[in-house]
Design a protein around this motif. Sequence first.
Motif, PDB file in Angstrom:
ATOM      1  N   ALA A 140       9.108 -17.306  -1.843  1.00 19.60           N
ATOM      2  CA  ALA A 140       8.957 -18.137  -3.040  1.00 19.60           C
ATOM      3  C   ALA A 140       9.657 -19.475  -2.879  1.00 19.60           C
ATOM      4  O   ALA A 140       9.270 -20.466  -3.496  1.00 19.60           O
ATOM      5  CB  ALA A 140       9.509 -17.397  -4.261  1.00 19.60           C
ATOM      6  N   ALA A 141      10.686 -19.536  -2.017  1.00 14.32           N
ATOM      7  CA  ALA A 141      11.416 -20.787  -1.810  1.00 14.32           C
ATOM      8  C   ALA A 141      10.569 -21.820  -1.054  1.00 14.32           C
ATOM      9  O   ALA A 141      10.896 -22.996  -1.049  1.00 14.32           O
ATOM     10  CB  ALA A 141      12.708 -20.514  -1.046  1.00 14.32           C
ATOM     11  N   PHE A 142       9.477 -21.399  -0.436  1.00 19.20           N
ATOM     12  CA  PHE A 142       8.681 -22.293   0.398  1.00 19.20           C
ATOM     13  C   PHE A 142       7.500 -22.930  -0.336  1.00 19.20           C
ATOM     14  O   PHE A 142       6.702 -23.627   0.268  1.00 19.20           O
ATOM     15  CB  PHE A 142       8.165 -21.553   1.644  1.00 19.20           C
ATOM     16  N   ASP A 143       7.391 -22.681  -1.657  1.00 16.21           N
ATOM     17  CA  ASP A 143       6.320 -23.285  -2.455  1.00 16.21           C
ATOM     18  C   ASP A 143       4.928 -23.091  -1.861  1.00 16.21           C
ATOM     19  O   ASP A 143       4.181 -24.054  -1.686  1.00 16.21           O
ATOM     20  CB  ASP A 143       6.604 -24.788  -2.674  1.00 16.21           C
ATOM     21  N   GLN A 144       4.601 -21.877  -1.533  1.00 14.74           N
ATOM     22  CA  GLN A 144       3.260 -21.564  -1.031  1.00 14.74           C
ATOM     23  C   GLN A 144       2.443 -20.895  -2.142  1.00 14.74           C
ATOM     24  O   GLN A 144       2.974 -20.533  -3.181  1.00 14.74           O
ATOM     25  CB  GLN A 144       3.362 -20.645   0.193  1.00 14.74           C
ATOM     26  N   ASP A 145       1.146 -20.751  -1.896  1.00 13.72           N
ATOM     27  CA  ASP A 145       0.258 -20.107  -2.876  1.00 13.72           C
ATOM     28  C   ASP A 145       0.277 -18.588  -2.612  1.00 13.72           C
ATOM     29  O   ASP A 145      -0.389 -18.098  -1.717  1.00 13.72           O
ATOM     30  CB  ASP A 145      -1.153 -20.681  -2.716  1.00 13.72           C
ATOM     31  N   VAL A 146       1.117 -17.884  -3.383  1.00 17.04           N
ATOM     32  CA  VAL A 146       1.372 -16.467  -3.095  1.00 17.04           C
ATOM     33  C   VAL A 146       0.618 -15.547  -4.051  1.00 17.04           C
ATOM     34  O   VAL A 146       0.653 -15.736  -5.268  1.00 17.04           O
ATOM     35  CB  VAL A 146       2.890 -16.163  -3.199  1.00 17.04           C
ATOM     36  N   SER A 147      -0.079 -14.567  -3.481  1.00 14.82           N
ATOM     37  CA  SER A 147      -0.666 -13.486  -4.274  1.00 14.82           C
ATOM     38  C   SER A 147      -0.028 -12.176  -3.838  1.00 14.82           C
ATOM     39  O   SER A 147       0.204 -11.965  -2.642  1.00 14.82           O
ATOM     40  CB  SER A 147      -2.172 -13.374  -4.026  1.00 14.82           C
ATOM     41  N   MET A 148       0.265 -11.309  -4.800  1.00  8.23           N
ATOM     42  CA  MET A 148       0.732  -9.958  -4.466  1.00  8.23           C
ATOM     43  C   MET A 148      -0.349  -8.979  -4.876  1.00  8.23           C
ATOM     44  O   MET A 148      -0.805  -8.989  -6.020  1.00  8.23           O
ATOM     45  CB  MET A 148       2.015  -9.628  -5.215  1.00  8.23           C
ATOM     46  N   VAL A 149      -0.725  -8.133  -3.935  1.00  8.66           N
ATOM     47  CA  VAL A 149      -1.799  -7.175  -4.176  1.00  8.66           C
ATOM     48  C   VAL A 149      -1.249  -5.756  -4.030  1.00  8.66           C
ATOM     49  O   VAL A 149      -0.500  -5.475  -3.091  1.00  8.66           O
ATOM     50  CB  VAL A 149      -2.958  -7.417  -3.183  1.00  8.66           C
ATOM     51  N   PHE A 150      -1.632  -4.902  -4.959  1.00  2.39           N
ATOM     52  CA  PHE A 150      -1.188  -3.504  -4.929  1.00  2.39           C
ATOM     53  C   PHE A 150      -2.421  -2.606  -4.858  1.00  2.39           C
ATOM     54  O   PHE A 150      -3.251  -2.602  -5.776  1.00  2.39           O
ATOM     55  CB  PHE A 150      -0.361  -3.185  -6.177  1.00  2.39           C
ATOM     56  N   THR A 151      -2.554  -1.901  -3.734  1.00  2.00           N
ATOM     57  CA  THR A 151      -3.682  -0.966  -3.590  1.00  2.00           C
ATOM     58  C   THR A 151      -3.151   0.377  -3.094  1.00  2.00           C
ATOM     59  O   THR A 151      -2.000   0.496  -2.684  1.00  2.00           O
ATOM     60  CB  THR A 151      -4.734  -1.466  -2.576  1.00  2.00           C
ATOM     61  N   ASP A 152      -4.044   1.375  -3.080  1.00  2.00           N
ATOM     62  CA  ASP A 152      -3.672   2.724  -2.634  1.00  2.00           C
ATOM     63  C   ASP A 152      -2.358   3.150  -3.319  1.00  2.00           C
ATOM     64  O   ASP A 152      -2.164   2.872  -4.484  1.00  2.00           O
ATOM     65  CB  ASP A 152      -3.591   2.770  -1.090  1.00  2.00           C
ATOM     66  N   ASP A 153      -1.439   3.798  -2.592  1.00  2.00           N
ATOM     67  CA  ASP A 153      -0.195   4.248  -3.225  1.00  2.00           C
ATOM     68  C   ASP A 153       0.689   3.078  -3.681  1.00  2.00           C
ATOM     69  O   ASP A 153       1.651   3.285  -4.418  1.00  2.00           O
ATOM     70  CB  ASP A 153       0.615   5.136  -2.259  1.00  2.00           C
ATOM     71  N   GLY A 154       0.363   1.858  -3.255  1.00  2.00           N
ATOM     72  CA  GLY A 154       1.134   0.688  -3.680  1.00  2.00           C
ATOM     73  C   GLY A 154       1.142   0.505  -5.189  1.00  2.00           C
ATOM     74  O   GLY A 154       2.099  -0.041  -5.744  1.00  2.00           O
ATOM     75  N   ARG A 183       0.800  -1.225   0.000  1.00  2.00           N
ATOM     76  CA  ARG A 183       0.000   0.000   0.000  1.00  2.00           C
ATOM     77  C   ARG A 183       0.833   1.276   0.000  1.00  2.00           C
ATOM     78  O   ARG A 183       0.293   2.357   0.154  1.00  2.00           O
ATOM     79  CB  ARG A 183      -0.944   0.006   1.208  1.00  2.00           C
ATOM     80  N   LYS A 184       2.165   1.137  -0.171  1.00  2.00           N
ATOM     81  CA  LYS A 184       3.027   2.322  -0.078  1.00  2.00           C
ATOM     82  C   LYS A 184       3.724   2.618  -1.406  1.00  2.00           C
ATOM     83  O   LYS A 184       4.085   1.695  -2.134  1.00  2.00           O
ATOM     84  CB  LYS A 184       4.113   2.089   0.979  1.00  2.00           C
ATOM     85  N   ALA A 185       3.956   3.888  -1.661  1.00  2.00           N
ATOM     86  CA  ALA A 185       4.735   4.307  -2.825  1.00  2.00           C
ATOM     87  C   ALA A 185       6.174   3.793  -2.680  1.00  2.00           C
ATOM     88  O   ALA A 185       6.623   3.535  -1.561  1.00  2.00           O
ATOM     89  CB  ALA A 185       4.710   5.833  -2.943  1.00  2.00           C
ATOM     90  N   PRO A 186       6.885   3.660  -3.806  1.00  2.00           N
ATOM     91  CA  PRO A 186       8.150   2.918  -3.766  1.00  2.00           C
ATOM     92  C   PRO A 186       9.314   3.500  -2.957  1.00  2.00           C
ATOM     93  O   PRO A 186       9.999   2.756  -2.287  1.00  2.00           O
ATOM     94  CB  PRO A 186       8.531   2.793  -5.242  1.00  2.00           C
ATOM     95  N   HIS A 187       9.618   4.778  -3.014  1.00  2.00           N
ATOM     96  CA  HIS A 187      10.891   5.233  -2.453  1.00  2.00           C
ATOM     97  C   HIS A 187      10.803   6.057  -1.169  1.00  2.00           C
ATOM     98  O   HIS A 187      11.784   6.171  -0.448  1.00  2.00           O
ATOM     99  CB  HIS A 187      11.674   6.043  -3.497  1.00  2.00           C
ATOM    100  N   GLY A 188       9.632   6.614  -0.885  1.00  2.00           N
ATOM    101  CA  GLY A 188       9.509   7.489   0.284  1.00  2.00           C
ATOM    102  C   GLY A 188       9.651   6.743   1.603  1.00  2.00           C
ATOM    103  O   GLY A 188      10.066   7.320   2.608  1.00  2.00           O
TER     104      GLY A 188
END
Lengths: 111, 99, 131
Positions: free
Chosen positions: C42-56, C22-27
């Motif tokens: 990623a090394a643990f072979d789990q079901d991973v989702s990446m979500v980007f909201t707001d300033d993300g 949820r955060k902008a990249p450099h601030g």
Amino acid sequence: MPMVNIAGKDYEVDEEGYLIDLSQWNEDIAKYMAVEEKVDLTEGHWEVVNFLREYYAEYQIAPAVRVLTKAIGKKLGPDKGNNKYLYELFPYGPAKQACKIAGLPKPTGCI
Amino acid sequence: MLHIVNKSATDRGSLESCLAMATKGSAVLLIEDAVYAATNGSAAAAKIQAAAADLKIYALGPDLAARGMAARVLDGVNVVDYAGFVDLVAEHKSCQSWL
Amino acid sequence: MSDMDDMDDGSGIVKKFMFLNRKAPHGTVYALEGLEVVLITAAFDQDVSMVFTDDGVYQLLKGIDTKGIEVKDFSKTYRALDGYDIEKLYVDQASMDARGLTEDDLIVDVTVLSVDEMANLMAEQDVVISF
């Protein structure tokens, strides 16, 4: 930070011997790092080292071994894209050793 | 007076507070995540453009570039580099940073 | 790179992990730290989702050039996620709209979700980790 002097040029390295400034990398420093790691550099080693440098330039990270293996297989063929081949080249781990020789930072998630 | 804002307007209220307090003729410099407010399509764009009638609005170029926003800067916003940042500080009697 | 190749706890249990950005990249350091945690996970072979909201959503913008502020351009690293088998990237439609952004502005392929779809996705997770 420790310094390494090769052919009259100073290179800054961290306490584990990784090069601090990637842009300083050249074959001299690679050969020095290889001697430190007791790796005798062959064409096969250079192939992996150069691959890592290209990967880093494109993605700004050093790949996990699993990812490296898969990507090498895609580019250089299955006879090279496997753990056995890569660990023969870099017995103490392609992550640790090849990255160091390639002048990349200590890999993310590598303890 | 030079007002300096460094937080994203869609995350914090510091830009809004700044614009409410800045008097006519003052300068407002947007740095770090605050630069997003000065880009086309941002929710704060209308506020920035309205404020530009009475205030001089500046945004720091290297921070815009680092956020992929160099080509999306609003009309009426002046882009400055680090030397321009120093000039702004030097030519104003006082600075207020909206932390 | 990790020599802890394909490390897992041996249980074979796969959980649904959502990394919520949820955060902008450099601030702040949140975006970079979140990305590093995802790469390690990623090394643990789990079901991973990446979500980007707001300033993300700003993390995924094309055309980022960080030379002037002398920090690493980790926006390139999002393109490496595919090689780590992290293929579920979601962005929030309303956050994109509020910032004048479209899918064409982003450096990777994503799935754009409405707020309701995002809420359902979050509800079905075993673990949500927020950055």
